[in-house]
Design a protein around this motif. Sequence first.
Motif, PDB file in Angstrom:
ATOM      1  N   ILE A 143      28.337   1.119  -3.110  1.00  7.33           N
ATOM      2  CA  ILE A 143      27.288   0.622  -4.010  1.00  7.33           C
ATOM      3  C   ILE A 143      27.473   1.224  -5.395  1.00  7.33           C
ATOM      4  O   ILE A 143      27.327   0.543  -6.417  1.00  7.33           O
ATOM      5  CB  ILE A 143      25.897   0.996  -3.463  1.00  7.33           C
ATOM      6  N   ALA A 144      27.807   2.528  -5.445  1.00 13.15           N
ATOM      7  CA  ALA A 144      27.990   3.172  -6.746  1.00 13.15           C
ATOM      8  C   ALA A 144      29.145   2.536  -7.503  1.00 13.15           C
ATOM      9  O   ALA A 144      29.056   2.329  -8.717  1.00 13.15           O
ATOM     10  CB  ALA A 144      28.241   4.665  -6.535  1.00 13.15           C
ATOM     11  N   ALA A 145      30.213   2.209  -6.784  1.00 15.50           N
ATOM     12  CA  ALA A 145      31.346   1.586  -7.461  1.00 15.50           C
ATOM     13  C   ALA A 145      30.940   0.233  -8.028  1.00 15.50           C
ATOM     14  O   ALA A 145      31.289  -0.102  -9.177  1.00 15.50           O
ATOM     15  CB  ALA A 145      32.507   1.439  -6.485  1.00 15.50           C
ATOM     16  N   CYS A 146      30.171  -0.555  -7.251  1.00 17.86           N
ATOM     17  CA  CYS A 146      29.710  -1.858  -7.739  1.00 17.86           C
ATOM     18  C   CYS A 146      28.851  -1.684  -8.987  1.00 17.86           C
ATOM     19  O   CYS A 146      29.024  -2.402  -9.982  1.00 17.86           O
ATOM     20  CB  CYS A 146      28.897  -2.564  -6.671  1.00 17.86           C
ATOM     21  N   GLU A 147      27.953  -0.713  -8.943  1.00 16.70           N
ATOM     22  CA  GLU A 147      27.049  -0.482 -10.060  1.00 16.70           C
ATOM     23  C   GLU A 147      27.833  -0.096 -11.312  1.00 16.70           C
ATOM     24  O   GLU A 147      27.558  -0.579 -12.412  1.00 16.70           O
ATOM     25  CB  GLU A 147      26.059   0.598  -9.643  1.00 16.70           C
ATOM     26  N   VAL A 148      28.856   0.740 -11.122  1.00 17.12           N
ATOM     27  CA  VAL A 148      29.685   1.147 -12.257  1.00 17.12           C
ATOM     28  C   VAL A 148      30.389  -0.054 -12.859  1.00 17.12           C
ATOM     29  O   VAL A 148      30.423  -0.229 -14.085  1.00 17.12           O
ATOM     30  CB  VAL A 148      30.718   2.183 -11.786  1.00 17.12           C
ATOM     31  N   VAL A 149      30.952  -0.899 -11.992  1.00 19.40           N
ATOM     32  CA  VAL A 149      31.718  -2.043 -12.491  1.00 19.40           C
ATOM     33  C   VAL A 149      30.816  -2.969 -13.301  1.00 19.40           C
ATOM     34  O   VAL A 149      31.157  -3.375 -14.418  1.00 19.40           O
ATOM     35  CB  VAL A 149      32.374  -2.772 -11.310  1.00 19.40           C
ATOM     36  N   ILE A 150      29.627  -3.270 -12.763  1.00 17.50           N
ATOM     37  CA  ILE A 150      28.718  -4.165 -13.479  1.00 17.50           C
ATOM     38  C   ILE A 150      28.239  -3.521 -14.771  1.00 17.50           C
ATOM     39  O   ILE A 150      28.208  -4.138 -15.840  1.00 17.50           O
ATOM     40  CB  ILE A 150      27.530  -4.531 -12.572  1.00 17.50           C
ATOM     41  N   PHE A 161      29.632  -2.833   6.977  1.00 19.03           N
ATOM     42  CA  PHE A 161      30.971  -2.681   6.409  1.00 19.03           C
ATOM     43  C   PHE A 161      31.423  -3.972   5.744  1.00 19.03           C
ATOM     44  O   PHE A 161      31.879  -3.993   4.593  1.00 19.03           O
ATOM     45  CB  PHE A 161      31.909  -2.269   7.539  1.00 19.03           C
ATOM     46  N   GLU A 162      31.251  -5.091   6.465  1.00 19.54           N
ATOM     47  CA  GLU A 162      31.657  -6.380   5.897  1.00 19.54           C
ATOM     48  C   GLU A 162      30.784  -6.739   4.704  1.00 19.54           C
ATOM     49  O   GLU A 162      31.269  -7.271   3.699  1.00 19.54           O
ATOM     50  CB  GLU A 162      31.567  -7.474   6.959  1.00 19.54           C
ATOM     51  N   ALA A 163      29.480  -6.442   4.809  1.00 14.72           N
ATOM     52  CA  ALA A 163      28.587  -6.735   3.685  1.00 14.72           C
ATOM     53  C   ALA A 163      29.005  -5.942   2.454  1.00 14.72           C
ATOM     54  O   ALA A 163      28.989  -6.456   1.329  1.00 14.72           O
ATOM     55  CB  ALA A 163      27.144  -6.405   4.072  1.00 14.72           C
ATOM     56  N   ALA A 164      29.424  -4.677   2.679  1.00 14.21           N
ATOM     57  CA  ALA A 164      29.855  -3.863   1.539  1.00 14.21           C
ATOM     58  C   ALA A 164      31.101  -4.448   0.904  1.00 14.21           C
ATOM     59  O   ALA A 164      31.252  -4.457  -0.329  1.00 14.21           O
ATOM     60  CB  ALA A 164      30.112  -2.436   2.009  1.00 14.21           C
ATOM     61  N   SER A 165      32.011  -4.980   1.733  1.00  9.12           N
ATOM     62  CA  SER A 165      33.224  -5.543   1.146  1.00  9.12           C
ATOM     63  C   SER A 165      32.889  -6.795   0.342  1.00  9.12           C
ATOM     64  O   SER A 165      33.448  -7.005  -0.752  1.00  9.12           O
ATOM     65  CB  SER A 165      34.251  -5.845   2.228  1.00  9.12           C
ATOM     66  N   TYR A 166      31.952  -7.606   0.839  1.00  8.46           N
ATOM     67  CA  TYR A 166      31.547  -8.779   0.051  1.00  8.46           C
ATOM     68  C   TYR A 166      30.864  -8.351  -1.236  1.00  8.46           C
ATOM     69  O   TYR A 166      31.051  -8.964  -2.286  1.00  8.46           O
ATOM     70  CB  TYR A 166      30.628  -9.691   0.864  1.00  8.46           C
ATOM     71  N   LEU A 167      30.074  -7.283  -1.148  1.00  5.10           N
ATOM     72  CA  LEU A 167      29.388  -6.796  -2.347  1.00  5.10           C
ATOM     73  C   LEU A 167      30.396  -6.366  -3.400  1.00  5.10           C
ATOM     74  O   LEU A 167      30.239  -6.667  -4.593  1.00  5.10           O
ATOM     75  CB  LEU A 167      28.495  -5.622  -1.961  1.00  5.10           C
ATOM     76  N   LEU A 168      31.474  -5.699  -2.973  1.00  9.10           N
ATOM     77  CA  LEU A 168      32.515  -5.297  -3.924  1.00  9.10           C
ATOM     78  C   LEU A 168      33.149  -6.518  -4.574  1.00  9.10           C
ATOM     79  O   LEU A 168      33.393  -6.539  -5.789  1.00  9.10           O
ATOM     80  CB  LEU A 168      33.593  -4.490  -3.204  1.00  9.10           C
ATOM     81  N   LEU A 169      33.393  -7.559  -3.752  1.00 13.03           N
ATOM     82  CA  LEU A 169      33.997  -8.776  -4.299  1.00 13.03           C
ATOM     83  C   LEU A 169      33.080  -9.404  -5.338  1.00 13.03           C
ATOM     84  O   LEU A 169      33.512  -9.764  -6.450  1.00 13.03           O
ATOM     85  CB  LEU A 169      34.264  -9.756  -3.161  1.00 13.03           C
ATOM     86  N   VAL A 170      31.771  -9.493  -5.000  1.00 13.03           N
ATOM     87  CA  VAL A 170      30.817 -10.089  -5.925  1.00 13.03           C
ATOM     88  C   VAL A 170      30.748  -9.279  -7.214  1.00 13.03           C
ATOM     89  O   VAL A 170      30.706  -9.825  -8.321  1.00 13.03           O
ATOM     90  CB  VAL A 170      29.427 -10.187  -5.253  1.00 13.03           C
ATOM     91  N   ALA A 171      30.771  -7.949  -7.076  1.00 10.59           N
ATOM     92  CA  ALA A 171      30.696  -7.100  -8.268  1.00 10.59           C
ATOM     93  C   ALA A 171      31.923  -7.295  -9.147  1.00 10.59           C
ATOM     94  O   ALA A 171      31.817  -7.349 -10.381  1.00 10.59           O
ATOM     95  CB  ALA A 171      30.565  -5.637  -7.865  1.00 10.59           C
ATOM     96  N   ALA A 172      33.092  -7.423  -8.533  1.00 10.48           N
ATOM     97  CA  ALA A 172      34.310  -7.597  -9.334  1.00 10.48           C
ATOM     98  C   ALA A 172      34.251  -8.909 -10.095  1.00 10.48           C
ATOM     99  O   ALA A 172      34.543  -8.975 -11.303  1.00 10.48           O
ATOM    100  CB  ALA A 172      35.533  -7.545  -8.423  1.00 10.48           C
ATOM    101  N   VAL A 173      33.845  -9.998  -9.386  1.00 10.95           N
ATOM    102  CA  VAL A 173      33.742 -11.287 -10.064  1.00 10.95           C
ATOM    103  C   VAL A 173      32.694 -11.233 -11.165  1.00 10.95           C
ATOM    104  O   VAL A 173      32.894 -11.737 -12.278  1.00 10.95           O
ATOM    105  CB  VAL A 173      33.419 -12.388  -9.033  1.00 10.95           C
ATOM    106  N   GLY A 174      31.558 -10.576 -10.864  1.00 16.58           N
ATOM    107  CA  GLY A 174      30.500 -10.463 -11.864  1.00 16.58           C
ATOM    108  C   GLY A 174      30.955  -9.721 -13.095  1.00 16.58           C
ATOM    109  O   GLY A 174      30.618 -10.094 -14.224  1.00 16.58           O
TER     110      GLY A 174
END
Lengths: 99, 180
Positions: A67-74, B147-160
């Motif tokens: 979650i922290a990595a996602c937050e950082v990226v956004i 675990f799978e939800a976290a991987s999708y979250l990472l994908l969404v964050a990268a695209v965002g």
Amino acid sequence: MDITWYLVLSAFIFVIGAAGVMSRRNPLVVLLCLELMLNAGNLALIAFSRMHGGEAGQVFALIVMVIAACEVVIGLGIIVAMYRRRLPIDVDEMSELRG
Amino acid sequence: MWFEQVIFFLAAIGALAGALGVVILRNPFYSVLALVGHLVALAVLFLLLHAEFLAAGQVVVYAGAVMVLYIFVVAYIGGSDEPLRPEGGALAVFGPLFAAAIGIELCIAFIASGLDALDTTGADVGPGFGTPEAIGQLLLTRFLVPFEAASYLLLVAAVGAVVLARRRRGLEGTEPEILA
């Protein structure tokens, strides 16, 4: 070491991060202070996992890191977008949520 | 036992100094470097708590990859020193006070807690506790869905992030090519 020591240390780190979030104005530093707060939470989770003797807390901490990595990226994406539009890099100036 | 205590206090001092450095230093570049030191000290504490996999992940992913991302952005936007106008306002005074109140409250909660296990060094765990094998088994069995939800979250964050930081032709103004 007693688990209490780890928890008190995590409380201190959390508090330092919270003070930074409330008093700094550079959004980059605010993001860094948010990282501090998340890491304090991670330390507490891992300490409780050690206290309990189960690894579920460590998996929780791993998810918090994701979650922290996602937050950082956004957050960094928003900061780069602010810079591209020549907006001031200052959280007090960005008081309106409009694009 | 004293060896563990020495390591704990060294790592704790390092973590606290790194955290203070992040908040106090004026130049964002130095703040990022202080956070790297903080994360490494925290990884030592994770090792003391038998979380080997998380300690390795903390150093490799956090102190390695995420901090490099920060350094890139600081270098990109110039990393200017902060005070454009003098630091002040009610929040600069009340923020740290409020944070100190939270800290005192948390410490009271920990120390006066009725949990007897807090004053022990933790449950007895085998040598396999916190290894990549144990964590991986949990991630692929009991915690498969998170675990799978976290991987999708990472994908969404990268695209965002790509969508946010991309150059928009219509809104950018008249000279979009100069920055390129």
